[in-house]
Design a protein around this motif. Structure first.
Motif, PDB file in Angstrom:
ATOM      1  N   VAL A   1      49.009  -9.360 -27.715  1.00 53.99           N
ATOM      2  CA  VAL A   1      49.477  -9.255 -26.339  1.00 53.99           C
ATOM      3  C   VAL A   1      50.499 -10.327 -25.990  1.00 53.99           C
ATOM      4  CG1 VAL A   1      48.762  -9.293 -23.915  1.00 53.99           C
ATOM      5  CG2 VAL A   1      47.332  -8.154 -25.616  1.00 53.99           C
ATOM      6  N   LEU A   2      50.249 -11.575 -26.389  1.00 61.07           N
ATOM      7  CA  LEU A   2      51.118 -12.673 -25.982  1.00 61.07           C
ATOM      8  C   LEU A   2      52.188 -12.994 -27.020  1.00 61.07           C
ATOM      9  CD1 LEU A   2      48.459 -15.067 -24.393  1.00 61.07           C
ATOM     10  CD2 LEU A   2      49.959 -13.402 -23.260  1.00 61.07           C
ATOM     11  N   VAL A   3      51.777 -13.158 -28.274  1.00 69.12           N
ATOM     12  CA  VAL A   3      52.767 -13.517 -29.301  1.00 69.12           C
ATOM     13  C   VAL A   3      53.749 -12.369 -29.525  1.00 69.12           C
ATOM     14  CG1 VAL A   3      53.077 -14.191 -31.715  1.00 69.12           C
ATOM     15  CG2 VAL A   3      51.145 -15.106 -30.391  1.00 69.12           C
ATOM     16  N   GLN A   4      53.241 -11.171 -29.644  1.00 69.97           N
ATOM     17  CA  GLN A   4      54.097  -9.998 -29.827  1.00 69.97           C
ATOM     18  C   GLN A   4      54.397  -9.384 -28.454  1.00 69.97           C
ATOM     19  OE1 GLN A   4      52.429  -7.390 -32.804  1.00 69.97           O
ATOM     20  NE2 GLN A   4      51.738  -9.106 -34.069  1.00 69.97           N
ATOM     21  N   TYR A   5      55.037 -10.193 -27.628  1.00 69.86           N
ATOM     22  CA  TYR A   5      55.267  -9.807 -26.229  1.00 69.86           C
ATOM     23  C   TYR A   5      56.255  -8.657 -26.086  1.00 69.86           C
ATOM     24  CZ  TYR A   5      59.456 -12.674 -26.814  1.00 69.86           C
ATOM     25  OH  TYR A   5      60.646 -13.193 -27.264  1.00 69.86           O
ATOM     26  N   VAL A   6      57.090  -8.426 -27.078  1.00 72.40           N
ATOM     27  CA  VAL A   6      58.054  -7.331 -26.989  1.00 72.40           C
ATOM     28  C   VAL A   6      57.314  -5.994 -26.900  1.00 72.40           C
ATOM     29  CG1 VAL A   6      59.938  -6.126 -28.151  1.00 72.40           C
ATOM     30  CG2 VAL A   6      59.838  -8.624 -28.203  1.00 72.40           C
ATOM     31  N   ASP A   7      56.322  -5.828 -27.770  1.00 75.60           N
ATOM     32  CA  ASP A   7      55.512  -4.603 -27.720  1.00 75.60           C
ATOM     33  C   ASP A   7      54.773  -4.488 -26.399  1.00 75.60           C
ATOM     34  OD1 ASP A   7      56.323  -3.743 -30.136  1.00 75.60           O
ATOM     35  OD2 ASP A   7      54.462  -4.168 -31.209  1.00 75.60           O
ATOM     36  N   THR A   8      54.278  -5.621 -25.910  1.00 74.71           N
ATOM     37  CA  THR A   8      53.519  -5.598 -24.660  1.00 74.71           C
ATOM     38  C   THR A   8      54.388  -5.171 -23.490  1.00 74.71           C
ATOM     39  OG1 THR A   8      52.060  -7.354 -25.471  1.00 74.71           O
ATOM     40  CG2 THR A   8      52.097  -6.966 -23.097  1.00 74.71           C
ATOM     41  N   PHE A   9      55.594  -5.696 -23.400  1.00 75.30           N
ATOM     42  CA  PHE A   9      56.464  -5.383 -22.268  1.00 75.30           C
ATOM     43  C   PHE A   9      56.953  -3.942 -22.287  1.00 75.30           C
ATOM     44  CE2 PHE A   9      56.885 -10.002 -21.624  1.00 75.30           C
ATOM     45  CZ  PHE A   9      56.744 -10.033 -20.240  1.00 75.30           C
ATOM     46  N   LYS A  10      56.911  -3.309 -23.449  1.00 78.46           N
ATOM     47  CA  LYS A  10      57.271  -1.888 -23.489  1.00 78.46           C
ATOM     48  C   LYS A  10      56.291  -1.034 -22.690  1.00 78.46           C
ATOM     49  CE  LYS A  10      59.687  -1.959 -27.916  1.00 78.46           C
ATOM     50  NZ  LYS A  10      59.705  -1.487 -29.317  1.00 78.46           N
ATOM     51  N   LEU A  11      55.069  -1.520 -22.527  1.00 78.99           N
ATOM     52  CA  LEU A  11      54.069  -0.781 -21.754  1.00 78.99           C
ATOM     53  C   LEU A  11      54.205  -1.007 -20.250  1.00 78.99           C
ATOM     54  CD1 LEU A  11      51.908   1.023 -23.086  1.00 78.99           C
ATOM     55  CD2 LEU A  11      52.864  -0.653 -24.662  1.00 78.99           C
ATOM     56  N   ALA A  12      55.114  -1.900 -19.841  1.00 81.23           N
ATOM     57  CA  ALA A  12      55.300  -2.148 -18.408  1.00 81.23           C
ATOM     58  C   ALA A  12      55.861  -0.911 -17.709  1.00 81.23           C
ATOM     59  CB  ALA A  12      56.220  -3.350 -18.197  1.00 81.23           C
ATOM     60  N   VAL A  13      56.726  -0.161 -18.406  1.00 79.51           N
ATOM     61  CA  VAL A  13      57.340   1.022 -17.785  1.00 79.51           C
ATOM     62  C   VAL A  13      56.303   2.093 -17.457  1.00 79.51           C
ATOM     63  CG1 VAL A  13      59.006   2.885 -18.117  1.00 79.51           C
ATOM     64  CG2 VAL A  13      59.566   0.560 -18.850  1.00 79.51           C
ATOM     65  N   PRO A  14      55.513   2.583 -18.430  1.00 81.95           N
ATOM     66  CA  PRO A  14      54.515   3.594 -18.060  1.00 81.95           C
ATOM     67  C   PRO A  14      53.448   3.050 -17.116  1.00 81.95           C
ATOM     68  CG  PRO A  14      54.192   2.903 -20.326  1.00 81.95           C
ATOM     69  CD  PRO A  14      55.481   2.325 -19.884  1.00 81.95           C
ATOM     70  N   SER A  15      53.123   1.767 -17.222  1.00 78.85           N
ATOM     71  CA  SER A  15      52.122   1.204 -16.332  1.00 78.85           C
ATOM     72  C   SER A  15      52.606   1.222 -14.887  1.00 78.85           C
ATOM     73  CB  SER A  15      51.793  -0.232 -16.749  1.00 78.85           C
ATOM     74  OG  SER A  15      50.778  -0.765 -15.932  1.00 78.85           O
ATOM     75  N   LEU A  16      53.869   0.867 -14.666  1.00 78.26           N
ATOM     76  CA  LEU A  16      54.442   0.927 -13.320  1.00 78.26           C
ATOM     77  C   LEU A  16      54.434   2.358 -12.799  1.00 78.26           C
ATOM     78  CD1 LEU A  16      56.006  -0.246 -10.915  1.00 78.26           C
ATOM     79  CD2 LEU A  16      58.112   0.048 -12.244  1.00 78.26           C
ATOM     80  N   ILE A  17      54.780   3.301 -13.662  1.00 83.54           N
ATOM     81  CA  ILE A  17      54.821   4.709 -13.242  1.00 83.54           C
ATOM     82  C   ILE A  17      53.418   5.221 -12.925  1.00 83.54           C
ATOM     83  CG2 ILE A  17      55.433   7.045 -13.973  1.00 83.54           C
ATOM     84  CD1 ILE A  17      57.661   5.834 -15.631  1.00 83.54           C
ATOM     85  N   TYR A  18      52.428   4.849 -13.738  1.00 84.42           N
ATOM     86  CA  TYR A  18      51.061   5.291 -13.474  1.00 84.42           C
ATOM     87  C   TYR A  18      50.528   4.705 -12.170  1.00 84.42           C
ATOM     88  CZ  TYR A  18      50.427   7.526 -18.020  1.00 84.42           C
ATOM     89  OH  TYR A  18      50.523   8.362 -19.093  1.00 84.42           O
ATOM     90  N   THR A  19      50.880   3.448 -11.880  1.00 85.93           N
ATOM     91  CA  THR A  19      50.466   2.851 -10.616  1.00 85.93           C
ATOM     92  C   THR A  19      51.075   3.602  -9.442  1.00 85.93           C
ATOM     93  OG1 THR A  19      50.327   0.680 -11.697  1.00 85.93           O
ATOM     94  CG2 THR A  19      50.382   0.708  -9.298  1.00 85.93           C
ATOM     95  N   LEU A  20      52.359   3.930  -9.563  1.00 91.46           N
ATOM     96  CA  LEU A  20      53.015   4.717  -8.527  1.00 91.46           C
ATOM     97  C   LEU A  20      52.384   6.095  -8.407  1.00 91.46           C
ATOM     98  CD1 LEU A  20      55.380   5.226  -6.525  1.00 91.46           C
ATOM     99  CD2 LEU A  20      56.752   5.940  -8.511  1.00 91.46           C
ATOM    100  N   GLN A  21      52.071   6.712  -9.541  1.00 91.81           N
ATOM    101  CA  GLN A  21      51.480   8.049  -9.535  1.00 91.81           C
ATOM    102  C   GLN A  21      50.133   8.070  -8.830  1.00 91.81           C
ATOM    103  OE1 GLN A  21      50.566   9.488 -13.458  1.00 91.81           O
ATOM    104  NE2 GLN A  21      49.191  11.049 -12.684  1.00 91.81           N
ATOM    105  N   ASN A  22      49.299   7.051  -9.062  1.00 98.04           N
ATOM    106  CA  ASN A  22      47.990   7.008  -8.421  1.00 98.04           C
ATOM    107  C   ASN A  22      48.122   6.930  -6.902  1.00 98.04           C
ATOM    108  OD1 ASN A  22      46.542   7.133 -10.808  1.00 98.04           O
ATOM    109  ND2 ASN A  22      46.501   4.919 -11.071  1.00 98.04           N
ATOM    110  N   ASN A  23      49.068   6.142  -6.427  1.00 96.52           N
ATOM    111  CA  ASN A  23      49.273   6.042  -4.982  1.00 96.52           C
ATOM    112  C   ASN A  23      49.840   7.333  -4.407  1.00 96.52           C
ATOM    113  OD1 ASN A  23      48.827   3.029  -3.963  1.00 96.52           O
ATOM    114  ND2 ASN A  23      49.676   2.913  -6.023  1.00 96.52           N
ATOM    115  N   LEU A  24      50.701   8.007  -5.160  1.00104.77           N
ATOM    116  CA  LEU A  24      51.244   9.285  -4.697  1.00104.77           C
ATOM    117  C   LEU A  24      50.151  10.344  -4.587  1.00104.77           C
ATOM    118  CD1 LEU A  24      54.598   9.464  -6.714  1.00104.77           C
ATOM    119  CD2 LEU A  24      54.355   9.235  -4.234  1.00104.77           C
ATOM    120  N   GLN A  25      49.179  10.298  -5.475  1.00112.32           N
ATOM    121  CA  GLN A  25      48.078  11.261  -5.401  1.00112.32           C
ATOM    122  C   GLN A  25      47.274  11.079  -4.118  1.00112.32           C
ATOM    123  OE1 GLN A  25      45.650  11.318  -8.920  1.00112.32           O
ATOM    124  NE2 GLN A  25      47.383  11.604 -10.293  1.00112.32           N
TER     125      GLN A  25
END
Length: 331
Positions: free
Chosen positions: A44-68
């Protein structure tokens, strides 16, 4: 599979760090907690590049939950459940565009039926089908459902692409999604209700009904993982159809929802479309041998001096796959 960015392979993890496979649920003993923490620090921390790639779907899922929540506040539960099946259409389109998949003719027909059924239900809703609370706005509800379906389709396909392009396990990716989702959710809470939370406390308003919704959502997420692993697409299609029926019955009993012929027609088309779209690949492939026998020997002419192609040459061609695999997060 090749790792993305800095990678997640055990070889790159360094000494003292175990691989993701060794930490799957059911394989880790109590003495491996230290190894788990070391692995999470590395992944999660050392290989932060892989971790930050999940920021995009996570932001979208958070938005999706509120839209529901916005959608269900402005639409009857049955109408919302039927309309929300548009996520199948958006997921299919994004899979074709982002993963270069192909759809069979039957699936295109099922998607057309799906869109038609949703349009009929929305026409019934716009025509004032039955009484509704004064504070409900069907236009706002429809816009929220469409935006939620678009975000669901994109995030699901994007997440699938990440999973298939890296060596990280699904559990690790879900953990990374959860980290970003928690941070984004808390940030949104502070922005919208920061003063109220500071004055009344974080758990103010958590009635038994709210706790029931929270537990149901958590259980539903775990259940989706079980369905994806153990069930086939036909069972998932039946489950979706059953959810539409149950939502309609509950809406009738609890909110006085009125089912007219227009709603019944639209919901029936959506249920049929979900079933057709969920048919397994073997259903289409089983028809091919019978059709070949009925048509007699093959009349395909090979160029002079060229041997006929082997039968295996026609198998596994992505362009001839009749059915589109579902995204891992179609829910």
């Amino acid at each position: 599979m090749a790792a993305v960015g800095s990678g997640c392979s055990s070889a790159a993890a360094g000494p003292g760090v175990v691989s993701a496979g060794a930490l799957e649920p059911g394989t880790m003993s109590a003495g491996n907690v230290k190894h788990l923490l070391l692995f999470l620090h590395e992944a999660v921390l050392v290989q932060y590049v892989d971790t930050f790639k999940l920021a995009v779907p996570s932001l979208i899922y958070t938005l999706q939950n509120n839209l529901q929540y916005v959608a269900i506040s402005n639409l009857p539960a049955a109408t919302f459940q039927v309309t929300y099946q548009l996520k199948i259409l958006t997921t299919a389109v994004f899979s074709v565009l982002m993963l270069n998949r192909s759809l069979s003719r039957l699936q295109w027909v099922s998607l057309l039926l799906l869109f038609t059924g949703v349009a009929i239900v929305q026409a019934q809703q716009a025509g004032g089908g039955g009484p509704r609370p004064l504070d409900q706005n069907p236009g706002v509800g429809l816009a929220a459902v469409v935006a939620s379906c678009l975000s669901s389709g994109f995030a699901g396909v994007y997440f699938e692409k990440i999973l298939k392009g890296s060596s990280g396990s699904v559990w690790l990716r879900n953990l990374q999604l959860g980290l970003f989702g928690t941070l984004l959710g808390l940030l949104g809470l502070w922005w919208a209700e920061g003063a109220a939370v500071a004055h009344r406390g974080f758990f103010f308003g958590y009635t038994p009904a709210v706790w029931g919704v929270v537990l149901n959502q958590a259980f539903g997420g775990l259940l989706v993982a079980v369905v994806v692993k153990y069930a086939d697409n036909i069972l998932k299609g039946f489950a979706t159809s059953l959810s539409i029926v149950l939502s309609t019955v509950a809406s009738i009993r609890l909110f006085g929802f009125h089912v007219d012929p227009l709603f019944a027609l639209g919901a029936g088309l959506v249920i049929g479309a979900v079933y057709l779209y969920s048919l397994p690949r073997g259903a289409a492939k089983a028809i091919a041998p019978a059709a070949a026998l009925a048509s007699g020997p093959c009349t395909h002419q090979q160029p002079p001096g060229q041997p006929p192609p082997p039968l295996s040459a026609h198998r596994g061609d992505p362009s001839t796959e009749p059915f589109l695999p579902k995204s891992v997060l179609v829910k």
